[in-house]
Write an enzyme that holds these catalytic residues in place. Sequence first.
Site, short mmCIF file in Angstrom:
data_model
loop_
_atom_site.label_atom_id
_atom_site.label_comp_id
_atom_site.label_asym_id
_atom_site.label_seq_id
_atom_site.Cartn_x
_atom_site.Cartn_y
_atom_site.Cartn_z
N PRO A 98 0.85 -1.17 -0.15
CA PRO A 98 0.24 -0.02 -0.05
C PRO A 98 0.84 1.25 0.04
CG PRO A 98 -0.69 -1.61 1.74
CD PRO A 98 0.68 -1.93 1.19
N SER A 137 12.19 -19.09 3.78
CA SER A 137 13.45 -18.41 3.23
C SER A 137 14.52 -18.48 4.56
CB SER A 137 13.35 -17.00 2.81
OG SER A 137 12.62 -16.29 3.74
N LYS A 156 14.85 -7.00 1.11
CA LYS A 156 15.66 -7.71 1.91
C LYS A 156 17.27 -6.96 1.74
CE LYS A 156 13.57 -12.08 2.08
NZ LYS A 156 13.56 -13.51 1.81
#
Length: 961
Positions: free
Chosen positions: A526, A857, A900
Site C-alpha cells: 500500500p 526463506s 531484503k
Amino acid sequence: MAGGTGCVRLWGAARCWTLRRPLLAAAGGRVPTAARAWLPRGRRACDASPPWALWGQSPAAAGHWRGLWEANNRSGGGAFSGGEDASEGGAEDGASGVGGSAGGGEGPVITALTPMMIPDVFPHLPLIAVTRNPVFPRFIKIVEVKNKKLVELLRRKVHLAQPYAGVFLKKDDNNESDVVENLDEIYHTGTFVQIHEMQDLGDKLRMIVMGHRRVHINRQLEVEPEEPEGENKQKLRKKPKRGKKEAEEDGATKRPLEVVVGPGPSPAGEVLMVEVENVAHEDFQVTEEVKALTAEIVKTIRDIIALNPLYRESVLQMMQAGHRVVDNPIYLSDMGAALTGAESHELQEVLEETNIPKRLYKALSLLKKEFELSKLQQRLGREVEEKIKQTHRKYLLQEQLKIIKKELGLEKDDKDAIEEKFRERLKELVVPKHVMDVVDEELSKLGLLDNHSSEFNVTRNYLDWLTSIPWGKHSDENLDLARAQAVLEEDHYGMEDVKKRILEFIAVSQLRGSTQGKILCFYGPPGVGKTSIARSIARALNREYFRFSVGGMTDVAEIKGHRRTYVGAMPGKIIQCLKKTKTENPLVLIDEVDKIGRGYQGDPSSALLELLDPEQNANFLDHYLDVPVDLSKVLFICTANITETIPEPLRDRMEMINVSGYVAQEKLAIAERYLVPQARALCGLDESKAKLSSDVLTLLIKQYCRESGVRNLQKQVEKVLRKSAYKIVSGEAEFVEVTPENLQDFVGKPVFTVERMYDVTPPGVVMGLAWTAMGGSTLFVETSLRRPRDRDSDKGDKDGSLEVTGQLGEVMKESARIAYTFARAFLMQHDSANKFLVTSHIHLHVPEGATPKDGPSAGCTIVTALLSLALDRPVRQNLAMTGEVSLTGKVLPVGGIKEKTIAAKRAGVTCIVLPAENKKDFYDLAAFITEGLEVHFVEHYREIFDIAFPEERAEALAVER
C-alpha cells in the site's frame, strides 16, 4: 303523547311500577305500543332523583315527564315518591287520574332547554380517569371505559337510576389505561358528571357525560359485588303473595348495599368508587377587575370564533343552555378554559382554582395563547392556500399553452418529442445495425404505450441508456513518446517498470496506427502509487479516466447490471463508465481486485473474466442493455496488494506488473519533489514561513516511516506543517524551522530506534533477512542448549530434540525441522566426532514473538545457527543471509530480494548471501542500493558454511596440506 317517542323513552326510564303508574294515568291508561317491551320484570323501586334527570339525550321527553309530575302533584294524584296508597289511588281509576290532572289545569310550558334536576349532594361516585383534558361544568365529553369492573359498576348505577360519576384527570398523560390503582395517579379535584347516553362496543363502553359541578375526593370506597341476576329471578318466582306491610318491610330490609365505607385503610387493587364532597368557590364581588376580565374573555372568545369557525358550535351550545354565560363569571371562566387546547396541567389549574378572579385570569391567559395559535394557523393556511392556487393556476396556464401550441403546430406530442430526442442523439454516432434495430423496435413500442403506465417509463429509461452509449466515438490519443514520458515523470518518481510498459504500449500503437485495449495489473504494497499512476497514465495517453473499486463487492449486478424486469434496474459499472466518459476508449481503473467478495448474489470475480478477456470483451453483454457492446479499445488497469487471493483464471487474463516499495533515497526524493510542496499548499504556508531540511526528512523516514509506501510519510509531513501553521497563527513564531533536534516536538517520540538487535553476534545467533508488508527487515535466529546433553551412553536416550518458539507458521516450522536434520547430517560429515546435535536438546527462537512469521526463506539461516552452536563459534560479523534449504542442502530461490537488500544495507550489513537463482533480481536493483555490499550467490549450503566460518575453512585447508 301516548304514541310518541318521548313517552316510549319515559316509559323505559321508569323502571318500576311505582314510577310508571302516574305516567300510565297521565297517558289515559294506555301503555304505548312501542313501549310494551318495557313492561316490568321484577325491578325494584328506585329512591334516586326524579326520572327525567336520566334523559339528557331527549330534553323534550324529560320536560314532558316533569310536566306530568307537577300536574299530578297539584291534582292530588298518586305521587312519584313510591308510597303505596298514593300508587293505588293513581292506578285504580285511570279516569280520576286524568280528571285530577285536568282539574289542576295544564302544566307549565316545558322546552328542550329546561334544566335537569341534579341532586345537590351525591357523595359516593364511580371513578372515571381521563387523560389530556378534564371535564368542565356545563360541558359534554365522550368517555370510553375498557375496565370490565368499572363497566359493570357503571351499568349497575344506571340500572338503579343513579347515572352519575366522578371524572378526574390523570397526572401522567402517557398513561392510557383507565385502571386506577392508587389515588396518587390522579388529581383529586374533578367533575361531577351525569351519564346521558351509553353505547356498548363489546370490549369497551362509550358514554356521553355532562359536567355539573366540581368535586374533591375524600377517600377511596370499596365496592361490594352484586348478586347474579339469575338468582334474583328465581327468588322472585318462588315468592308467595304477601300483604302490603310485609312487602314494605321486605323492601326496606333487602335493599342492596353497593358501597361499604370502612374507617380502615383503603383496600389494595383498583379504585372504582370514591367518596367526594362538593367544591365551593370563594365568595367574590363583581368588581371592576372582574368586569374587565369578563369583558376581555368575551372579546377574546369572539376573536377566536372569527378566526376559527370550529369553536362556534361549542359556544352556541353554552349560550343556549338556559343561562347567560357572559353575565356569569363562573361559567365564563370554565367555558374559556374548555375552548382552548392548553396543556393538561394548565387546564387542571383552572379546574382547581376556587378564587373566581384568579380563575378568570388563568382562563384569559389560556385564551390569549389559543388566539395567537389560531392567528398562526390562519396565516399558515392562507399561505398554503395561496401556493396551491398559484400552482393550480400555473398548471392550467401550462395546459392551455400546450393546447394552443399544438393547435398552431408549434409543439409536438410528448411521445413525438421523446422519439425525436432519442433519434437526435444517434445522428452523430456510428450505431451498429443490430443496436439500431432494437432502438426502432423500442420506439415503436413506446408509441403504443400510455404516458402514465409503468411500462412507458421502463421503455423510456431503456432507450435513454441505449442512446447514451458513445457508439463509434473515440478520444484522440497521444502517441508521442516524449510527451507521455514527460507527463509520467512529472507526476511520479521511480516506478520504472510501469512507465516502461506504458511507453511500450504507445510505441506499438504508433507502429500499428491504431490502439487496442490491454489489461494490466499493478500489484505491490500500500501507498506506493498504484492508483495515482493510473490517472497519470490516462493523462499521458489523453484518455478519459474512470475508476471504481471492487473491494468487498458481492453482487454480480454491480458489474453486469440488473435485468430490466426488476424495479429500479440499471446497467453495470462498465456501461455507466461509457455513458460518463462519452468515449469507447477510456482508461478504466478497477481498484482492489484482490479484495473482491463473494455472496449469494453470485461471484463478481467470475463476472470479471468476460470483462477482462481480450477475446470476449469485444461483445460484452450487459444484463440491462441486452445488446453487445465493444470494449476492445478500453485500457483496463487493475490494482492489488497481493496476488495470492486473485483467482487463477482472472490472474491469467491480466499482465502482472510488480510495483515494489521505495527505498529511503527514493522516499527522500518523493518527499522533496511532491509531498512537501503539496503539504505546504494545503496548510497555507510557503518556504518563507516553514522550512524542512533534507536531514529532517531523512530522520522522518528512518525513525517514523519505514513502510514501503509514502502514505505515512505524507501524513507525518502534513503533521509537521500543521503544527508550524499553528505556531505562526498563535504568535509563537514568525518563521518555523524544523531541525533533527526539535523534530520530536512536532511528531512525538521515534517509532523505530534500534536497527539491529546484536552489534556482535555470539555463537548460535545468525542474522537473516525477511520481507514484510512494510518492506524488508532483519531477522535474527537464536539457538541455545535447553538442557545438558547426556554423555553417558548407558543411561537415558542419546537422541536429541529441537524446540521452536517465536510464533512461527507451519511452513517455517517445517523449514526448521528440515534445517535441523540437514545440520546433523552436515556436522557428521564435517566432524564425525562432534555428537552435539545428535545428543543435545536445543531451543530455537526467533525474537519479537508477538509478530507472526512464516515462509521457507530462513532455512539457510537456521542451519547456520545450529552449526554455530554446535561448533561453539560465532559466524562472520556483519553477515546476513536468506534462502530456502532442501533436505540435501541445495539452496532454493526466494522472493523480496529488493526489500531484503535494502534492510541489510540499512542495518549496516557488509556481506549478504543470496541463492544463485536470485542473481537476476539482485542485478535489477539500482546502483545506490547495491553499492558497498559484498554479495555471494550460492547453490549449495557448503558454500555458505565456508563464507560464515572462514576459520573452519582455513583449518580444513591446513589439514589437507
